[in-house]
Design an enzyme around this catalytic site. Structure first.
Site, short mmCIF file in Angstrom:
data_model
loop_
_atom_site.label_atom_id
_atom_site.label_comp_id
_atom_site.label_asym_id
_atom_site.label_seq_id
_atom_site.Cartn_x
_atom_site.Cartn_y
_atom_site.Cartn_z
N GLU A 165 44.01 4.90 64.61
CA GLU A 165 42.57 5.16 64.80
C GLU A 165 41.88 5.73 63.56
O GLU A 165 41.33 6.84 63.60
CB GLU A 165 42.36 6.09 65.99
N GLU A 366 47.71 2.17 72.99
CA GLU A 366 47.40 3.34 73.83
C GLU A 366 46.44 2.91 74.92
O GLU A 366 45.52 2.12 74.69
CB GLU A 366 46.74 4.47 73.03
#
Length: 463
Positions: A165, A366
């Site tokens: 991220e 995720e």
């Protein structure tokens, strides 16, 4: 039975700084340091010092992951644990011992180790000395660190990811003040986004120079993606969604897959006089070092509308001058976390990757839901009945399965997280794991969802 592709990854994701604890680390990362100077910023004043004690209990913890039939687990190698001298990338012997031990334990238990190189955990001294990701020297140091990881562990780790991220680093540190150093500086944010893309490409370059692909290894990046859904079909809302997508999704995804920034984004940032500093040599490195595989983190949708205030207003530059967030009436929510639940977005992501991003091999790196006070759901047998988590995962897998049936090359699903872990400023306020963790005793217990995923993995599908 909805069957998933053969050899599908059924697993979960965690990270070094959120699971290991700070034991035997010579250096502090930005979160270690932030907790030192502002412990009140963290929920219940709980910092990363112990986390879920994975540094000490990795063998027992990995056994629990095996007990629920996970076949792959992603974690990360902490720069601050592995490296003693950042300039020369000389290693810390205990760091080498530790990461060798956990990699070997995963393999011993029949679990594929998936390794990320950066999970928000920049060494704080590189921020204080150079400005962190604002500095291209730090980009070079990261490439050295990456190369050291490949040399040390590339004989066993075959699945590598450069960043987790990177957009969150930009947002948290430089725009919206939820990560240290909590700046609001749009110009710096743009340069940091560029530098993170460059750092990923340079790490990939180092990976390929070591001939790891010839040894069956692959490398990618993990991006938090979500389509930006306009509030209406009005032209102004659609335009807001287009620009939000450019900034939030395409700025990293386009470079990762195609090796170049979206032309529309470059045009916009140039017009606004905030465009990054780059060189032809750097742009060539980006072009030549694209990913083999993509990890996608997805939790909630992004909904936007045309901004209430004109983008031409007098103000410091921020990307959201072009769009406002929009709360859809009647939306389903995970109220504990404050996030909308919209599983269909995972299908939209799958189709977007299929149609617009080379149908690259990808996996859900995720997904999950954070719920507070899970002890509310403890049954008489001492097991947390987290049916809400089972329902959440099931819905997302159903939409993912639809995307796979329609030709998207998704090869896995990882929940965040295997064992309840420390979560940045939120510490242990919300729990995400298949396995619960009593942070006072470090006693870990399989939840109902853990027993459920064991059967899903065994069946390679949903009943």
């Amino acid at each position: 039975m909805r069957k998933f592709p053969e050899n599908f990854w059924w697993g979960a994701a965690t990270s070094g700084p959120q699971s290991e604890g700070r034991f035997n680390k010579k250096h502090a990362n930005v979160f270690d340091y932030w907790y030192e100077v502002e412990p009140e910023e963290f929920y219940d004043h709980v910092g990363p010092d112990t986390a879920s004690n994975f540094y000490h209990s990795y063998a027992e913890d990995i056994q629990l992951m095996k007990d629920i039939n996970l076949n792959s687990v992603r974690t990360s190698i902490q720069w601050t644990r592995l490296i003693d001298d950042f300039e020369t990338a000389t290693v810390n012997p205990d760091g080498v011992r530790y990461y060798n031990a956990i990699i070997d334990e995963f393999i011993k238990q029949g679990i594929t180790p998936v390794m990320a190189l950066h999970h928000f955990d920049l060494p704080v001294e590189l921020y204080h000395k150079y400005g962190g990701w604002e500095s291209k020297h730090v980009v070079e140091l990261f490439a050295k660190f990456a190369e050291r990881c490949f040399e040390l562990f590339g004989d066993r780790v075959k699945d590598w990811f450069t960043f987790n991220e990177p957009m969150v680093i930009v947002d948290g540190q430089y725009l919206y003040q939820f990560h240290y150093p909590k700046l609001i500086d749009g110009k710096k944010a743009v340069q940091v986004a560029y530098n993170l893309n460059l750092a990923s490409a340079k790490a990939i370059q180092a990976f390929r120079k070591l001939d790891l692909p010839q040894k069956g290894a692959r490398i990618g990046t993990v991006l938090n993606l979500t389509p930006s859904y306009p509030a209406s079909d009005h032209e102004a809302d659609i335009e807001a969604g287009r620009i939000a997508d450019l900034w939030r999704n395409e700025m990293f995804l386009n470079v990762a897959v195609f090796g170049e920034f979206p032309a529309a984004l470059v045009e916009l940032l140039t017009k606004d006089k905030v465009i990054w500093e780059s060189t032809e040599e750097e742009l060539a490195i980006l072009k030549a070092n694209t990913i083999d595989v993509l990890g996608v983190n997805f939790y909630h949708p992004s909904r936007v509308k045309a901004p209430d205030i004109s983008p031409n207003s007098t103000a410091n530059w921020m990307p959201d001058r072009y769009y406002d967030s929009y709360d859809m009436p009647g939306r389903r929510m995970n109220v504990d976390k404050g996030w909308e639940i919209y599983p269909e977005a995972l299908y939209d992501i799958a189709i977007n990757i299929r149609d617009n991003y080379k149908n690259i091999d990808w996996f859900v790196s995720e997904n999950g839901m954070g719920v507070s006070q899970e002890e509310r759901f403890l049954n008489e047998e001492g097991v947390i009945d987290d049916d809400y988590r089972i329902d959440f995962i099931t819905e997302h897998l159903e939409w993912l399965h639809k995307g796979i049936e329609e030709g998207s090359n998704c090869f896995g699903y990882h929940l965040w997280t295997p064992i309840d872990c420390w979560s940045w400023k939120n510490a242990y306020r919300n729990r995400y794991g298949f396995i619960s963790n009593n942070i006072h005793t470090q006693i870990k217990t399989i939840k109902k969802s853990g027993h459920w995923i064991k059967e899903v993995s065994k069946n390679n599908g949903l009943k």
